[in-house]
Write a protein that holds these residues in place. Sequence first.
Motif, PDB file in Angstrom:
ATOM      1  N   LEU A  58       1.086  -1.110  -0.001  1.00  0.00           N
ATOM      2  CA  LEU A  58       0.040   0.035  -0.114  1.00  0.00           C
ATOM      3  C   LEU A  58       0.878   1.225   0.009  1.00  0.00           C
ATOM      4  O   LEU A  58       1.736   1.412   0.805  1.00  0.00           O
ATOM      5  CB  LEU A  58      -1.017   0.213   1.200  1.00  0.00           C
ATOM      6  CG  LEU A  58      -1.956   1.156   1.467  1.00  0.00           C
ATOM      7  CD1 LEU A  58      -2.908   1.188   0.104  1.00  0.00           C
ATOM      8  CD2 LEU A  58      -2.528   1.157   2.682  1.00  0.00           C
ATOM      9  N   VAL A  60       0.859   5.761  -0.094  1.00  0.00           N
ATOM     10  CA  VAL A  60       0.040   6.739   0.123  1.00  0.00           C
ATOM     11  C   VAL A  60       0.890   8.062  -0.571  1.00  0.00           C
ATOM     12  O   VAL A  60       1.989   7.843  -0.345  1.00  0.00           O
ATOM     13  CB  VAL A  60      -0.405   6.830   1.288  1.00  0.00           C
ATOM     14  CG1 VAL A  60       0.903   7.179   2.414  1.00  0.00           C
ATOM     15  CG2 VAL A  60      -1.290   8.087   1.511  1.00  0.00           C
ATOM     16  N   ILE A  76      -5.500  13.060  -1.434  1.00  0.00           N
ATOM     17  CA  ILE A  76      -4.940  11.629  -1.088  1.00  0.00           C
ATOM     18  C   ILE A  76      -5.174  10.445  -1.799  1.00  0.00           C
ATOM     19  O   ILE A  76      -6.270  10.335  -2.220  1.00  0.00           O
ATOM     20  CB  ILE A  76      -5.511  11.592   0.513  1.00  0.00           C
ATOM     21  CG1 ILE A  76      -5.002  12.770   1.371  1.00  0.00           C
ATOM     22  CG2 ILE A  76      -4.734  10.252   1.141  1.00  0.00           C
ATOM     23  CD1 ILE A  76      -5.962  13.206   2.093  1.00  0.00           C
ATOM     24  N   LEU A  78      -4.370   6.584  -2.302  1.00  0.00           N
ATOM     25  CA  LEU A  78      -3.966   5.102  -1.984  1.00  0.00           C
ATOM     26  C   LEU A  78      -3.898   4.318  -3.142  1.00  0.00           C
ATOM     27  O   LEU A  78      -4.764   4.314  -3.641  1.00  0.00           O
ATOM     28  CB  LEU A  78      -5.000   4.608  -0.778  1.00  0.00           C
ATOM     29  CG  LEU A  78      -4.920   5.303   0.379  1.00  0.00           C
ATOM     30  CD1 LEU A  78      -6.266   4.870   1.238  1.00  0.00           C
ATOM     31  CD2 LEU A  78      -3.680   5.351   1.283  1.00  0.00           C
ATOM     32  N   GLN A  85      -7.209   4.225  -5.029  1.00  0.00           N
ATOM     33  CA  GLN A  85      -8.447   5.015  -4.264  1.00  0.00           C
ATOM     34  C   GLN A  85      -7.997   6.476  -4.042  1.00  0.00           C
ATOM     35  O   GLN A  85      -6.959   6.495  -3.415  1.00  0.00           O
ATOM     36  CB  GLN A  85      -8.939   4.478  -2.900  1.00  0.00           C
ATOM     37  CG  GLN A  85     -10.106   5.090  -2.579  1.00  0.00           C
ATOM     38  CD  GLN A  85     -11.153   4.981  -3.186  1.00  0.00           C
ATOM     39  OE1 GLN A  85     -11.778   4.015  -3.884  1.00  0.00           O
ATOM     40  NE2 GLN A  85     -12.107   6.225  -3.715  1.00  0.00           N
ATOM     41  N   LEU A  98      -6.548  12.264   8.396  1.00  0.00           N
ATOM     42  CA  LEU A  98      -6.769  11.182   7.370  1.00  0.00           C
ATOM     43  C   LEU A  98      -5.183  10.366   7.437  1.00  0.00           C
ATOM     44  O   LEU A  98      -5.232   9.052   7.372  1.00  0.00           O
ATOM     45  CB  LEU A  98      -6.879  11.765   5.803  1.00  0.00           C
ATOM     46  CG  LEU A  98      -8.540  11.780   5.670  1.00  0.00           C
ATOM     47  CD1 LEU A  98      -8.662  12.283   4.259  1.00  0.00           C
ATOM     48  CD2 LEU A  98      -9.245  10.589   5.950  1.00  0.00           C
ATOM     49  N   THR A  99      -4.344  11.144   7.208  1.00  0.00           N
ATOM     50  CA  THR A  99      -2.740  10.536   7.291  1.00  0.00           C
ATOM     51  C   THR A  99      -2.654   9.975   8.443  1.00  0.00           C
ATOM     52  O   THR A  99      -2.078   8.657   8.543  1.00  0.00           O
ATOM     53  CB  THR A  99      -1.830  11.568   6.681  1.00  0.00           C
ATOM     54  OG1 THR A  99      -1.716  12.616   7.637  1.00  0.00           O
ATOM     55  CG2 THR A  99      -1.948  11.917   5.403  1.00  0.00           C
ATOM     56  N   GLN A 101      -4.799   8.339  10.234  1.00  0.00           N
ATOM     57  CA  GLN A 101      -5.865   7.130  10.262  1.00  0.00           C
ATOM     58  C   GLN A 101      -5.135   6.351   9.380  1.00  0.00           C
ATOM     59  O   GLN A 101      -5.230   4.823   9.701  1.00  0.00           O
ATOM     60  CB  GLN A 101      -7.334   7.465   9.722  1.00  0.00           C
ATOM     61  CG  GLN A 101      -7.953   8.400  10.624  1.00  0.00           C
ATOM     62  CD  GLN A 101      -9.364   8.562  10.087  1.00  0.00           C
ATOM     63  OE1 GLN A 101      -9.970   7.962   9.207  1.00  0.00           O
ATOM     64  NE2 GLN A 101      -9.761  10.229  10.506  1.00  0.00           N
ATOM     65  N   ILE A 102      -4.429   6.524   8.250  1.00  0.00           N
ATOM     66  CA  ILE A 102      -3.915   5.693   7.403  1.00  0.00           C
ATOM     67  C   ILE A 102      -2.314   5.150   7.802  1.00  0.00           C
ATOM     68  O   ILE A 102      -2.108   3.821   7.493  1.00  0.00           O
ATOM     69  CB  ILE A 102      -3.467   6.302   6.007  1.00  0.00           C
ATOM     70  CG1 ILE A 102      -5.188   6.694   5.636  1.00  0.00           C
ATOM     71  CG2 ILE A 102      -2.760   5.451   5.007  1.00  0.00           C
ATOM     72  CD1 ILE A 102      -4.916   7.509   4.280  1.00  0.00           C
ATOM     73  N   ALA A 105      -2.103   1.297   9.415  1.00  0.00           N
ATOM     74  CA  ALA A 105      -2.205   0.256   8.399  1.00  0.00           C
ATOM     75  C   ALA A 105      -0.819   0.328   7.452  1.00  0.00           C
ATOM     76  O   ALA A 105      -0.523  -0.792   7.294  1.00  0.00           O
ATOM     77  CB  ALA A 105      -3.295   0.478   7.637  1.00  0.00           C
ATOM     78  N   LEU A 106      -0.572   1.307   6.967  1.00  0.00           N
ATOM     79  CA  LEU A 106       0.717   1.476   6.117  1.00  0.00           C
ATOM     80  C   LEU A 106       1.785   0.744   6.830  1.00  0.00           C
ATOM     81  O   LEU A 106       2.828   0.156   6.539  1.00  0.00           O
ATOM     82  CB  LEU A 106       0.976   3.033   5.633  1.00  0.00           C
ATOM     83  CG  LEU A 106       1.885   3.057   4.783  1.00  0.00           C
ATOM     84  CD1 LEU A 106       1.744   2.310   3.357  1.00  0.00           C
ATOM     85  CD2 LEU A 106       2.513   4.625   4.421  1.00  0.00           C
TER      86      LEU A 106
END
Length: 147
Positions: A58, A60, A76, A78, A85, A98-99, A101-102, A105-106
Amino acid sequence: MPDNEQQHPYPWLYSNGTWTRLDHDPVRSEKGDRYEDSVKAAGFVHWFGAGKLYNTPLHVNVYFRCHPHPEPRYLIELDGPVYGQVMYAAELPDALALTQQIAPALQALTVTDQIGNADPESLSVLGDLLDKMHGRAQVENGKAVRR
């Protein structure tokens, strides 16, 4: 992002903690256009990205545009191995949220992917790195040493 992408082709906007659909895509592109050129034409410039250095599953990328462009100010992107997306954030606090939150996972995907794809030679390097990060002792010439 709760509903089906096929039913709602327009991208998501994150603003003040709320997700809504835009009624248009701020990045307009025609068939055959390079996406990077369309992003630039919409006034966006690359701010930062993560994930490509280690070839993670993934990636970003975050782009921004300055005033006098209307909101959204942040794009943003992904990208996964099969599907990408695009979403937008209205202003800086929204993009940072947002970053934030991401990022977990990244990070988890990066670590898991690197361990899963490690060969015996790189596993010892990974072990050395983890030992050093945690101040654990290693053995050299039969003696425990701290790194």
